[in-house]
Write a protein that holds these residues in place. Sequence first.
Motif, PDB file in Angstrom:
ATOM      1  N   ILE A 182       0.938  -1.213  -0.102  1.00 46.52           N
ATOM      2  CA  ILE A 182      -0.011   0.100  -0.048  1.00 46.52           C
ATOM      3  C   ILE A 182       0.805   1.214   0.063  1.00 46.52           C
ATOM      4  O   ILE A 182       0.563   2.191  -0.915  1.00 46.52           O
ATOM      5  CB  ILE A 182      -1.044   0.022   1.073  1.00 46.52           C
ATOM      6  CG1 ILE A 182      -1.958  -1.363   1.034  1.00 46.52           C
ATOM      7  CG2 ILE A 182      -1.655   1.260   1.304  1.00 46.52           C
ATOM      8  CD1 ILE A 182      -2.895  -1.228   2.197  1.00 46.52           C
ATOM      9  N   ILE A 183       2.014   1.342   0.990  1.00 48.23           N
ATOM     10  CA  ILE A 183       2.811   2.439   0.761  1.00 48.23           C
ATOM     11  C   ILE A 183       3.704   2.879  -0.415  1.00 48.23           C
ATOM     12  O   ILE A 183       3.499   3.952  -0.761  1.00 48.23           O
ATOM     13  CB  ILE A 183       4.035   1.976   2.141  1.00 48.23           C
ATOM     14  CG1 ILE A 183       3.396   1.802   3.240  1.00 48.23           C
ATOM     15  CG2 ILE A 183       5.018   3.157   1.987  1.00 48.23           C
ATOM     16  CD1 ILE A 183       2.841   3.092   3.906  1.00 48.23           C
ATOM     17  N   GLU A 192     -10.681   1.465   0.257  1.00 48.18           N
ATOM     18  CA  GLU A 192     -10.307   0.542   1.196  1.00 48.18           C
ATOM     19  C   GLU A 192      -8.818   0.862   1.651  1.00 48.18           C
ATOM     20  O   GLU A 192      -8.583   0.807   2.681  1.00 48.18           O
ATOM     21  CB  GLU A 192     -10.495  -0.714   0.833  1.00 48.18           C
ATOM     22  CG  GLU A 192     -10.780  -1.593   1.929  1.00 48.18           C
ATOM     23  CD  GLU A 192     -11.087  -3.203   1.478  1.00 48.18           C
ATOM     24  OE1 GLU A 192     -10.881  -3.329   0.184  1.00 48.18           O
ATOM     25  OE2 GLU A 192     -10.834  -4.065   2.269  1.00 48.18           O
ATOM     26  N   GLU A 193      -8.019   0.648   0.776  1.00 50.28           N
ATOM     27  CA  GLU A 193      -6.488   1.014   0.946  1.00 50.28           C
ATOM     28  C   GLU A 193      -6.167   2.550   1.625  1.00 50.28           C
ATOM     29  O   GLU A 193      -5.388   2.312   2.720  1.00 50.28           O
ATOM     30  CB  GLU A 193      -5.577   0.965  -0.482  1.00 50.28           C
ATOM     31  CG  GLU A 193      -5.571  -0.470  -0.708  1.00 50.28           C
ATOM     32  CD  GLU A 193      -5.089  -0.485  -2.436  1.00 50.28           C
ATOM     33  OE1 GLU A 193      -4.661  -1.325  -2.888  1.00 50.28           O
ATOM     34  OE2 GLU A 193      -5.224   0.471  -2.964  1.00 50.28           O
ATOM     35  N   MET A 197      -4.438   3.158   5.009  1.00 53.27           N
ATOM     36  CA  MET A 197      -3.255   4.156   5.071  1.00 53.27           C
ATOM     37  C   MET A 197      -3.613   4.904   6.195  1.00 53.27           C
ATOM     38  O   MET A 197      -2.649   5.590   7.062  1.00 53.27           O
ATOM     39  CB  MET A 197      -3.323   4.806   3.826  1.00 53.27           C
ATOM     40  CG  MET A 197      -2.083   5.650   3.655  1.00 53.27           C
ATOM     41  SD  MET A 197      -0.438   4.903   3.952  1.00 53.27           S
ATOM     42  CE  MET A 197       0.318   5.472   2.198  1.00 53.27           C
ATOM     43  N   LYS A 198      -4.675   5.723   6.402  1.00 58.56           N
ATOM     44  CA  LYS A 198      -5.019   6.536   7.256  1.00 58.56           C
ATOM     45  C   LYS A 198      -4.872   6.170   8.834  1.00 58.56           C
ATOM     46  O   LYS A 198      -4.740   7.107   9.540  1.00 58.56           O
ATOM     47  CB  LYS A 198      -6.574   7.223   7.089  1.00 58.56           C
ATOM     48  CG  LYS A 198      -6.564   7.915   6.241  1.00 58.56           C
ATOM     49  CD  LYS A 198      -8.274   8.020   5.564  1.00 58.56           C
ATOM     50  CE  LYS A 198      -9.214   8.506   6.480  1.00 58.56           C
ATOM     51  NZ  LYS A 198     -10.425   8.871   5.865  1.00 58.56           N
ATOM     52  N   LEU A 199      -4.678   5.017   9.008  1.00 62.21           N
ATOM     53  CA  LEU A 199      -4.461   4.433  10.300  1.00 62.21           C
ATOM     54  C   LEU A 199      -2.851   4.778  10.692  1.00 62.21           C
ATOM     55  O   LEU A 199      -2.424   4.732  12.102  1.00 62.21           O
ATOM     56  CB  LEU A 199      -4.667   2.976  10.414  1.00 62.21           C
ATOM     57  CG  LEU A 199      -6.183   2.335  10.206  1.00 62.21           C
ATOM     58  CD1 LEU A 199      -6.200   1.034  10.185  1.00 62.21           C
ATOM     59  CD2 LEU A 199      -6.695   2.962  11.270  1.00 62.21           C
TER      60      LEU A 199
END
Length: 375
Positions: A182-183, A192-193, A197-199
């Motif tokens: 994802i990064i 969804e990704e 990522m926001k986490l």
Amino acid sequence: MRRIPIEYAREGDILGQTLYNSYGGMLLRKETLLTDSIISKLKRQGYYSLYIKDKYTDKEIEEIIKPQMRLRIHQLHEEMQGIIREFNDGKKVNINSVNKNIMDLNEIVEEIVNETILNKDVLLNLENISIYDDYTLTHSINMMLLSIVIACDSGFNMYQIKKLAIGCIFHDIGKTFIPIEIINKPGSLTNEEFEFMKLHSEKGYEFLSNYTDLHAVSRNIALSHHERDDGLGYPRGLKKDEIHIFSRIAAICDVFDALTSDRPYRRALSVQESMEYILACGGGQFSIEIIRTFSNSINIYAKDTLVMLNDGREGLVYETNVGFNTRPKIKIYGENGRKVNPYVVDLMENNNLIIERTIHKFSFDIDHSYEDIRF
Ligand SMILES: [Fe+2]
């Protein structure tokens, strides 16, 4: 010396700035004579732009972060990421070793804050980023340097600025918790990704909260650097003064450096374009007052930048007019594509003239070195 897109680099150009790999090791020494094969290799390694020495200017780029400091920051950051991975694997974290890292970083940051405050004018020499480098760390260092200048010009003291600087180094440490696919995804994330990522801000904050040697203000930057004045940021949707001033400063510098950096999926915007973007966010996403300090502190037309004026004249930024970053004195070398004897125009005295854009080379040939064309 100037930063140019790599396709403007030619065999025989001289590299203006030492390139380092993500471990702080030297990749190519400053002054290296570039060959076609070196240029191709750099392109393959993901470099979109380089600093080269050229005939327009002899300006040296000073390095705020010395190689030993860079190496030590890389080591400390990697150790922290390693600790997080072990933590993720359910292993017990040695708190003392983390606190020791934070104390080490404190010493380095103190040196960097002093250097940055003394060398604010060379600030725009931010780090070049290769797509194979550790983007998160290099970007964190750039964001830290910008934030130090803004905080200094906003009147914060050294003790406060150090807390801001350390917070910037660790602001995205929570990305270590996010899957690497994802990064590094080259392209936009699915909803969804993106939610995943926001986490990173909460995860980073939670992790850093285990370490008492890290001040709460520094940890808060990890948590709140994606909050926005209009309440549309994350994770908590805070507004204006609900967000700590250092997180608000860090947020602007985070976006600015991201825009000016080459990424696997897009080329860097120019400093001017990035500044326009930030200014357009004033009163919405970002605080007008902080943006005012930001735009006064960051010199967008650094000395020796090549520019095209709105009347077709080409020249280089000769001298900044303090407090009026967009209205410098320009030394003109060409008019309507033809070389002329150089002369200086002061944009402060010519209200109808504006800098239309920055350019990478003049449209006419300069067949002598800068010594000949200087007054
Ligand atoms: Fe972030």
